[in-house]
Scaffold this motif. Structure first.
Motif, PDB file in Angstrom:
ATOM      1  N   LEU A  89      -1.972  -2.629  -0.351  1.00  0.00           N
ATOM      2  CA  LEU A  89      -1.361  -2.606   0.979  1.00  0.00           C
ATOM      3  C   LEU A  89      -0.429  -3.799   1.143  1.00  0.00           C
ATOM      4  O   LEU A  89      -0.587  -4.800   0.443  1.00  0.00           O
ATOM      5  N   PRO A  90       0.499  -3.700   2.062  1.00  0.00           N
ATOM      6  CA  PRO A  90       1.339  -4.866   2.350  1.00  0.00           C
ATOM      7  C   PRO A  90       0.561  -5.887   3.163  1.00  0.00           C
ATOM      8  O   PRO A  90      -0.539  -5.629   3.652  1.00  0.00           O
ATOM      9  N   ASP A  91       1.145  -7.051   3.345  1.00  0.00           N
ATOM     10  CA  ASP A  91       0.546  -8.135   4.132  1.00  0.00           C
ATOM     11  C   ASP A  91       0.238  -7.606   5.533  1.00  0.00           C
ATOM     12  O   ASP A  91       1.128  -7.094   6.221  1.00  0.00           O
ATOM     13  N   PRO A  92      -1.031  -7.721   5.967  1.00  0.00           N
ATOM     14  CA  PRO A  92      -1.376  -7.177   7.286  1.00  0.00           C
ATOM     15  C   PRO A  92      -0.713  -7.906   8.448  1.00  0.00           C
ATOM     16  O   PRO A  92      -0.598  -7.350   9.546  1.00  0.00           O
ATOM     17  N   SER A  93      -0.242  -9.129   8.223  1.00  0.00           N
ATOM     18  CA  SER A  93       0.334  -9.901   9.326  1.00  0.00           C
ATOM     19  C   SER A  93       1.616  -9.265   9.869  1.00  0.00           C
ATOM     20  O   SER A  93       1.978  -9.513  11.014  1.00  0.00           O
ATOM     21  N   GLN A  94       2.269  -8.412   9.073  1.00  0.00           N
ATOM     22  CA  GLN A  94       3.460  -7.744   9.599  1.00  0.00           C
ATOM     23  C   GLN A  94       3.095  -6.689  10.649  1.00  0.00           C
ATOM     24  O   GLN A  94       3.913  -6.343  11.494  1.00  0.00           O
ATOM     25  N   PHE A  95       1.871  -6.196  10.588  1.00  0.00           N
ATOM     26  CA  PHE A  95       1.399  -5.224  11.568  1.00  0.00           C
ATOM     27  C   PHE A  95       0.588  -5.893  12.681  1.00  0.00           C
ATOM     28  O   PHE A  95       0.564  -5.427  13.812  1.00  0.00           O
ATOM     29  N   PHE A  96      -0.128  -6.952  12.311  1.00  0.00           N
ATOM     30  CA  PHE A  96      -1.030  -7.638  13.221  1.00  0.00           C
ATOM     31  C   PHE A  96      -0.807  -9.148  13.128  1.00  0.00           C
ATOM     32  O   PHE A  96      -1.551  -9.856  12.456  1.00  0.00           O
ATOM     33  N   PRO A  97       0.217  -9.662  13.797  1.00  0.00           N
ATOM     34  CA  PRO A  97       0.486 -11.100  13.711  1.00  0.00           C
ATOM     35  C   PRO A  97      -0.692 -11.945  14.211  1.00  0.00           C
ATOM     36  O   PRO A  97      -0.825 -13.110  13.835  1.00  0.00           O
ATOM     37  N   GLU A  98      -1.572 -11.348  15.013  1.00  0.00           N
ATOM     38  CA  GLU A  98      -2.740 -12.060  15.529  1.00  0.00           C
ATOM     39  C   GLU A  98      -3.697 -12.475  14.419  1.00  0.00           C
ATOM     40  O   GLU A  98      -4.495 -13.397  14.600  1.00  0.00           O
ATOM     41  N   VAL A  99      -3.629 -11.804  13.267  1.00  0.00           N
ATOM     42  CA  VAL A  99      -4.531 -12.130  12.155  1.00  0.00           C
ATOM     43  C   VAL A  99      -4.350 -13.592  11.735  1.00  0.00           C
ATOM     44  O   VAL A  99      -5.323 -14.284  11.454  1.00  0.00           O
ATOM     45  N   ALA A 100      -3.119 -14.061  11.733  1.00  0.00           N
ATOM     46  CA  ALA A 100      -2.868 -15.463  11.367  1.00  0.00           C
ATOM     47  C   ALA A 100      -3.512 -16.407  12.384  1.00  0.00           C
ATOM     48  O   ALA A 100      -4.076 -17.443  12.014  1.00  0.00           O
ATOM     49  N   THR A 101      -3.457 -16.046  13.653  1.00  0.00           N
ATOM     50  CA  THR A 101      -4.086 -16.862  14.694  1.00  0.00           C
ATOM     51  C   THR A 101      -5.598 -16.871  14.523  1.00  0.00           C
ATOM     52  O   THR A 101      -6.247 -17.920  14.621  1.00  0.00           O
ATOM     53  N   ILE A 102      -6.163 -15.694  14.255  1.00  0.00           N
ATOM     54  CA  ILE A 102      -7.612 -15.585  14.046  1.00  0.00           C
ATOM     55  C   ILE A 102      -8.021 -16.409  12.827  1.00  0.00           C
ATOM     56  O   ILE A 102      -8.981 -17.179  12.881  1.00  0.00           O
ATOM     57  N   ALA A 103      -7.291 -16.249  11.735  1.00  0.00           N
ATOM     58  CA  ALA A 103      -7.608 -16.986  10.501  1.00  0.00           C
ATOM     59  C   ALA A 103      -7.508 -18.493  10.737  1.00  0.00           C
ATOM     60  O   ALA A 103      -8.365 -19.261  10.290  1.00  0.00           O
ATOM     61  N   GLY A 104      -6.481 -18.914  11.448  1.00  0.00           N
ATOM     62  CA  GLY A 104      -6.315 -20.336  11.740  1.00  0.00           C
ATOM     63  C   GLY A 104      -7.439 -20.882  12.603  1.00  0.00           C
ATOM     64  O   GLY A 104      -7.951 -21.978  12.363  1.00  0.00           O
ATOM     65  N   ALA A 105      -7.839 -20.110  13.606  1.00  0.00           N
ATOM     66  CA  ALA A 105      -8.930 -20.546  14.489  1.00  0.00           C
ATOM     67  C   ALA A 105     -10.245 -20.623  13.716  1.00  0.00           C
ATOM     68  O   ALA A 105     -11.031 -21.564  13.907  1.00  0.00           O
ATOM     69  N   PRO A 130     -13.305  -7.124   3.585  1.00  0.00           N
ATOM     70  CA  PRO A 130     -12.661  -5.802   3.548  1.00  0.00           C
ATOM     71  C   PRO A 130     -11.178  -5.887   3.223  1.00  0.00           C
ATOM     72  O   PRO A 130     -10.634  -5.005   2.539  1.00  0.00           O
ATOM     73  N   VAL A 131     -10.519  -6.938   3.693  1.00  0.00           N
ATOM     74  CA  VAL A 131      -9.098  -7.130   3.374  1.00  0.00           C
ATOM     75  C   VAL A 131      -8.918  -7.189   1.858  1.00  0.00           C
ATOM     76  O   VAL A 131      -8.035  -6.533   1.292  1.00  0.00           O
ATOM     77  N   ALA A 132      -9.778  -7.953   1.197  1.00  0.00           N
ATOM     78  CA  ALA A 132      -9.663  -8.117  -0.251  1.00  0.00           C
ATOM     79  C   ALA A 132     -10.055  -6.857  -1.002  1.00  0.00           C
ATOM     80  O   ALA A 132      -9.397  -6.479  -1.975  1.00  0.00           O
ATOM     81  N   LEU A 133     -11.115  -6.201  -0.577  1.00  0.00           N
ATOM     82  CA  LEU A 133     -11.596  -5.038  -1.316  1.00  0.00           C
ATOM     83  C   LEU A 133     -10.729  -3.803  -1.102  1.00  0.00           C
ATOM     84  O   LEU A 133     -10.565  -2.994  -2.013  1.00  0.00           O
ATOM     85  N   ILE A 134     -10.175  -3.644   0.092  1.00  0.00           N
ATOM     86  CA  ILE A 134      -9.353  -2.470   0.379  1.00  0.00           C
ATOM     87  C   ILE A 134      -7.878  -2.736   0.080  1.00  0.00           C
ATOM     88  O   ILE A 134      -7.226  -1.968  -0.615  1.00  0.00           O
ATOM     89  N   GLY A 135      -7.349  -3.836   0.604  1.00  0.00           N
ATOM     90  CA  GLY A 135      -5.928  -4.140   0.433  1.00  0.00           C
ATOM     91  C   GLY A 135      -5.572  -4.692  -0.932  1.00  0.00           C
ATOM     92  O   GLY A 135      -4.435  -4.608  -1.365  1.00  0.00           O
TER      93      GLY A 135
END
Length: 168
Positions: A16-32, A149-154
């Motif tokens: 899959l492509p980088d999920p942040s292009q669909f869900f920019p909030e992922v970077a915020t969640i990861a950072g938090a 799941p990101v690693a196993l699916i994407g």
């Protein structure tokens, strides 16, 4: 079994492509989550050891390669890094690291005969970690569970930096 050559590794593709292009909030969640885990309550080494063990348990090459790299960069010995898979009888870990590894295994391994984190394990963890450290360790496990799941699916590309680990 042969080891892939550099050319083969360079040709790896993510599913899959980088999920942040669909869900920019992922970077915020990861950072938090990272900010919460790096609060100083438990050593960074313990965080990486726990997350390496989680990657091993679920069979995630991406996470095992990433955490191994972080541990090497932090100056950890090859003996400690490679012994994470057999930590129970390896002489390389502190009692606090052992209970953290035991805790991540309990969370990620089904226990058909009882609860995953029994009172005895919690008591052992409490003997090494105060409330803030136990919550930090809980968030560390939750953080890796968020990304499993990101690693196993994407299938992001192992060994590539976050943000550069997707091929499309």
């Amino acid at each position: 079994m042969s080891t892939p050559t550099t050319t083969e590794q360079d040709n790896l593709q993510s599913r899959l492509p980088d999920p942040s292009q669909f869900f920019p909030e992922v970077a915020t969640i990861a950072g938090a989550m990272s900010k919460a885990t790096l609060n100083g309550a438990i050593p960074q080494t313990t965080i990486s050891l726990v997350q390496l063990r989680a990657g091993q348990i679920v069979g995630s090459t991406y996470h095992t390669v990433r955490q191994t790299g972080l541990l090497r960069k932090a100056g950890e010995t090859e003996e400690r890094i490679t012994a994470v898979a057999s930590w129970q009888d390896a002489p390389y870990f502190t009692d606090a690291e052992r209970v953290a590894l035991e805790l991540v295994e309990a969370v990620l391994t089904p226990n058909p005969s009882g609860e995953r984190v029994p009172d005895e394990l919690y008591a052992k963890a409490s003997a090494h970690y105060d409330d803030k450290a136990l919550w930090t360790l809980t968030i560390v496990i939750g953080q890796i569970c968020f990304f499993i799941p990101v690693a196993l699916i994407g299938k992001p590309i192992p060994g590539k930096a976050p943000g550069k680990n997707y091929s499309r």
